[in-house]
Design a protein around this motif. Structure first.
Motif, mmCIF file in Angstrom:
data_model
loop_
_atom_site.group_PDB
_atom_site.id
_atom_site.type_symbol
_atom_site.label_atom_id
_atom_site.label_comp_id
_atom_site.label_asym_id
_atom_site.label_seq_id
_atom_site.Cartn_x
_atom_site.Cartn_y
_atom_site.Cartn_z
ATOM 1 N N PRO A 46 0.981 -1.184 -0.017
ATOM 2 C CA PRO A 46 0.133 -0.027 -0.096
ATOM 3 C C PRO A 46 1.020 1.268 0.037
ATOM 4 O O PRO A 46 1.806 1.282 0.570
ATOM 5 C CB PRO A 46 -0.594 -0.227 1.281
ATOM 6 C CG PRO A 46 -0.096 -1.177 2.184
ATOM 7 C CD PRO A 46 0.805 -2.088 1.198
ATOM 8 N N SER A 47 0.308 2.558 -0.782
ATOM 9 C CA SER A 47 1.166 3.682 -0.810
ATOM 10 C C SER A 47 0.942 4.169 0.659
ATOM 11 O O SER A 47 -0.268 3.916 1.250
ATOM 12 C CB SER A 47 0.688 4.399 -1.795
ATOM 13 O OG SER A 47 0.937 3.707 -3.106
ATOM 14 N N GLN A 48 1.877 5.015 0.848
ATOM 15 C CA GLN A 48 1.664 5.854 2.287
ATOM 16 C C GLN A 48 0.881 7.096 1.908
ATOM 17 O O GLN A 48 1.717 7.937 1.183
ATOM 18 C CB GLN A 48 3.054 5.988 2.928
ATOM 19 C CG GLN A 48 3.711 4.492 3.186
ATOM 20 C CD GLN A 48 2.797 3.870 4.107
ATOM 21 O OE1 GLN A 48 2.267 4.257 5.132
ATOM 22 N NE2 GLN A 48 2.733 2.721 4.029
ATOM 23 N N THR A 51 -5.147 7.976 -0.825
ATOM 24 C CA THR A 51 -6.369 6.783 -1.125
ATOM 25 C C THR A 51 -7.029 7.179 -2.223
ATOM 26 O O THR A 51 -6.513 8.362 -3.055
ATOM 27 C CB THR A 51 -7.177 7.247 0.098
ATOM 28 O OG1 THR A 51 -7.611 8.483 -0.039
ATOM 29 C CG2 THR A 51 -6.753 6.943 1.587
ATOM 30 N N LEU A 52 -7.882 6.455 -2.677
ATOM 31 C CA LEU A 52 -8.636 6.708 -3.972
ATOM 32 C C LEU A 52 -9.412 8.128 -3.931
ATOM 33 O O LEU A 52 -9.504 8.564 -4.945
ATOM 34 C CB LEU A 52 -9.672 5.537 -4.044
ATOM 35 C CG LEU A 52 -10.586 5.705 -5.398
ATOM 36 C CD1 LEU A 52 -9.425 5.804 -6.578
ATOM 37 C CD2 LEU A 52 -11.288 4.397 -5.708
ATOM 38 N N ASP A 54 -8.245 10.831 -2.541
ATOM 39 C CA ASP A 54 -7.365 11.771 -2.800
ATOM 40 C C ASP A 54 -7.224 11.916 -4.436
ATOM 41 O O ASP A 54 -7.270 12.817 -5.038
ATOM 42 C CB ASP A 54 -5.989 11.708 -2.205
ATOM 43 C CG ASP A 54 -6.026 11.575 -0.590
ATOM 44 O OD1 ASP A 54 -6.889 12.171 -0.184
ATOM 45 O OD2 ASP A 54 -5.459 10.820 -0.179
ATOM 46 N N ARG A 68 -16.893 4.266 -2.821
ATOM 47 C CA ARG A 68 -15.924 3.648 -1.547
ATOM 48 C C ARG A 68 -14.584 4.079 -1.743
ATOM 49 O O ARG A 68 -13.851 3.740 -2.683
ATOM 50 C CB ARG A 68 -16.345 2.256 -1.327
ATOM 51 C CG ARG A 68 -15.963 1.369 -2.244
ATOM 52 C CD ARG A 68 -16.467 -0.215 -2.431
ATOM 53 N NE ARG A 68 -16.183 -0.806 -3.664
ATOM 54 C CZ ARG A 68 -15.384 -1.752 -3.900
ATOM 55 N NH1 ARG A 68 -14.439 -1.828 -2.837
ATOM 56 N NH2 ARG A 68 -15.129 -2.302 -5.054
ATOM 57 N N ASP A 69 -14.151 4.598 -0.624
ATOM 58 C CA ASP A 69 -12.616 4.961 -0.505
ATOM 59 C C ASP A 69 -11.737 3.810 -0.385
ATOM 60 O O ASP A 69 -12.189 2.732 0.229
ATOM 61 C CB ASP A 69 -12.406 5.927 0.436
ATOM 62 C CG ASP A 69 -11.083 6.590 0.244
ATOM 63 O OD1 ASP A 69 -10.540 6.695 -0.712
ATOM 64 O OD2 ASP A 69 -10.577 7.278 1.295
ATOM 65 N N LEU A 70 -10.597 3.577 -1.088
ATOM 66 C CA LEU A 70 -9.729 2.556 -1.092
ATOM 67 C C LEU A 70 -8.302 3.028 -0.949
ATOM 68 O O LEU A 70 -8.034 4.117 -1.397
ATOM 69 C CB LEU A 70 -9.925 1.704 -2.332
ATOM 70 C CG LEU A 70 -11.379 1.055 -2.710
ATOM 71 C CD1 LEU A 70 -11.213 0.597 -4.352
ATOM 72 C CD2 LEU A 70 -11.771 -0.043 -1.849
ATOM 73 N N PRO A 71 -7.708 2.331 -0.381
ATOM 74 C CA PRO A 71 -6.085 2.570 -0.374
ATOM 75 C C PRO A 71 -5.566 2.553 -1.843
ATOM 76 O O PRO A 71 -6.073 1.552 -2.711
ATOM 77 C CB PRO A 71 -5.437 1.660 0.690
ATOM 78 C CG PRO A 71 -6.273 0.429 0.428
ATOM 79 C CD PRO A 71 -7.890 1.005 0.513
ATOM 80 N N ILE A 72 -4.475 3.288 -2.101
ATOM 81 C CA ILE A 72 -3.611 2.964 -3.333
ATOM 82 C C ILE A 72 -2.442 2.276 -3.039
ATOM 83 O O ILE A 72 -1.764 2.320 -2.160
ATOM 84 C CB ILE A 72 -3.220 4.562 -3.953
ATOM 85 C CG1 ILE A 72 -4.430 5.621 -4.151
ATOM 86 C CG2 ILE A 72 -2.443 4.408 -5.042
ATOM 87 C CD1 ILE A 72 -5.672 5.064 -5.326
ATOM 88 N N HIS A 73 -2.189 1.570 -3.916
ATOM 89 C CA HIS A 73 -1.194 0.350 -3.695
ATOM 90 C C HIS A 73 0.080 0.948 -4.740
ATOM 91 O O HIS A 73 -0.188 1.697 -5.887
ATOM 92 C CB HIS A 73 -1.513 -1.093 -4.181
ATOM 93 C CG HIS A 73 -2.138 -1.474 -3.255
ATOM 94 N ND1 HIS A 73 -3.482 -1.398 -2.752
ATOM 95 C CD2 HIS A 73 -1.983 -2.429 -2.010
ATOM 96 C CE1 HIS A 73 -4.007 -1.988 -1.970
ATOM 97 N NE2 HIS A 73 -2.941 -2.861 -1.523
#
Length: 188
Positions: A46-48, A51-52, A54, A68-73
């Protein structure tokens, strides 16, 4: 020219003593592989701090209640500003979607992010920035040097496993005990 073993749709599992820290304990889905090289996406990094939400704001995309918000990898160290979505096969972009396995597909066009923002995208998604790339013969050479294990890319590993557990789970899926892994390749 010799024919390359096609690793498309397989995963690479980094060996414990991976020399490149960018790939330490990484699991990479190979999306395309041929005599011309290979392209894959790291699925467990996951990126630090992004998020989606952003990303949709940065791209000025409209969202609705289905968003739905998700983490970016981090997909890999190549073209880290370029986005990709690894997703379930229930979605196909009107522009371009590449089937990766029976269950996984890859889309790298803006329309998938627009659809995701409107709640109309695929059911399962990993949004990634950057990718892993290898020139002709480079991946095969790394495999021969014992840098990677090759495995299957089951849907539940990609979408149903916490990022921090994907490396361990990938080994378990291949019936490999971490304690028995050797950093030196054996040749008969």
């Amino acid at each position: 020219m010799s024919q390359t073993l096609d690793l498309s749709g397989k995963i690479l599992i980094a060996m414990p003593d991976m020399g490149d820290p960018r790939f330490s304990r990484s699991v990479i889905v190979i999306c395309a592989h041929s005599d011309e090289g290979a392209m894959g996406l790291m699925i467990n990094q996951p990126s630090q701090g992004i998020t989606l939400a952003d990303l949709t704001e940065q791209l000025d995309l409209d969202t609705n209640d289905g968003f739905r918000d998700l983490p970016i990898h981090t997909g890999g160290p190549v073209e880290t500003e370029r986005g990709f979505v690894l997703h379930s096969q229930d979605y196909a972009s009107a522009i371009s979607t590449l089937p990766v396995t029976e269950d996984l597909a890859l889309t790298g066009t803006l329309d998938i992010l627009e659809d995701i923002a409107l709640g109309q995208g695929p059911v399962q998604t990993l949004v990634l920035l950057g990718y892993c790339g290898w020139g002709p013969g480079q991946l095969e050479s790394e495999i021969a040097q014992n840098a990677w294990l090759i495995g299957d890319a089951p849907f539940d590993l990609v979408f149903g496993t916490e990022d921090a557990r994907k490396w361990d789970k990938a080994l378990v899926n291949e019936n490999i005990d971490i304690l028995t892994l050797s950093s030196t390749a054996g040749h008969a």
